[in-house]
Design a protein around this motif. Sequence first.
Motif, PDB file in Angstrom:
ATOM      1  N   ASN A 291       0.822  -1.207   0.000  1.00 19.20           N
ATOM      2  CA  ASN A 291       0.000   0.000   0.000  1.00 19.20           C
ATOM      3  C   ASN A 291       0.860   1.262   0.000  1.00 19.20           C
TER       4      ASN A 291
ATOM      5  N   TYR B 108      -3.069  -4.996  -2.729  1.00 14.72           N
ATOM      6  CA  TYR B 108      -3.858  -3.770  -2.892  1.00 14.72           C
ATOM      7  C   TYR B 108      -3.932  -3.435  -4.376  1.00 14.72           C
TER       8      TYR B 108
ATOM      9  N   ASP C 183      -8.635  -3.584  -1.122  1.00 16.77           N
ATOM     10  CA  ASP C 183      -7.826  -4.513  -0.335  1.00 16.77           C
ATOM     11  C   ASP C 183      -8.347  -5.909  -0.596  1.00 16.77           C
TER      12      ASP C 183
END
Length: 446
Positions: free
Chosen positions: A157, A177, A189
């Motif tokens: 992320n 992600y 997610d």
Amino acid sequence: MRTFVQKSLKALLLVVSLFFLMVSAYASKIISAPPTLQYSVSTFCYGAIGTTTPNTPVGSVSNTYTYIQLDPNSGALGINTRTGVITMQNSDPGVYEVTYTITGEKDTIIVQQITINSIVKTLYNGYDFSCSSKDDGKLTVSVSFLGNSTMQYSIDNSNWQSSNIISNITQGTYTLYVRDSLAPSCVVDSGTFNFITAPDTLGWTLITQTDVKCKGNNTGEFTVTAKGGAGNYKYQLDSAGITLKSYSADSVFSSLYAGTYQVTIKDTNNCTWLDSVFITEPLDSLKWSKVSQTNVTCKGNNNGEFKVTGIGGTSPYTYQLDSAGTTLKSYSADSVFSSLYAGTYQVTIKDANNCTWLDSFTITEPDSLKWSKVSQTNVTCKGNNNGEFKVTGTGGTSPYTYQLDSAGTTLKSYSADSVFSTLYAGTYQVTIKDANNCTWLDSFTI
């Protein structure tokens, strides 16, 4: 006259100019591009709850706008037909077509149609490391996306990439992600994906080993079996930098001399692992050495003897005696060979591994023992005892001694004196004896 013409031309130009102004204004009203509409957010995240409001259309001033939702399957996507505000209530992914109408002074114009994008959950396939020692895990992402944007991918992320193949992943647990490149805040997610594990450490295990039994032979052999890795194993054998057997599925290595060998195993991912095997052999070559030898003392006798002891190889030892192609004594632990005549013999030694070694020895004997006459003097007058006989020894093993007998009576016992005197006429026997107590007897007559 000139003045009138000039005034007339000016008037005409004015009329023409006014005409073109009127035409231009009318044309502008007719063919000008319709206003454009932009929403504050044009891409919604899956599972989002919220609203998006349209900006004031560019190119309009005081018209009235009516928003119409054209997609009859929009689910929980709601639209205010007066303000154009779109409301998301966990809407399902899809394309939502929205149009709006501008009501002007005389005309109703359908201006345009816009699309609201949504990201669909992703799928992924993880690939394990090729080798236990490499950080080359790989993840391939497959995303369903409704719209015209470009997806970006990350496993932390933080670091994002446009390629859907994420490589060089080290061992660990990760979350995948996905986001819309045009709406970076819209991140999906996909949850924690399976622990990416490396194959078990590639290697091989020694199953059997046969060392060289007889020094200098090439009877060594060993077998290995694979462990770990990714299967489809192949093996290569090297020694002292030379490849003796190239990669193959055969894990048995035979016909080996004593020495150190390297086996390299390779799996389907071309991962390799190397270790060594040491083939041994007896420290010393098998052979026998002479302990003692007794030659034949008297020619023609069989009192020769030969004794050996084994060295090298692998004890215990056995021995065999041959001569002229005939086995005189079969294999036994007895290493003493006796009652031998003069001649050449072969002793073969055999050790616990059935290794053999052969060598020869020779038993000797002296020449035949005898004496020869040196001189003889007969009795000169009948009845006298002035006869004499002298001999010398040959053959056998010196020194010699001599004994004189006649009619079964010893007249002179063994001594080194080989001259026999004071002899009467008659027949006598001289026996010669050498250092080995060999004897030889012959007669003479005075």
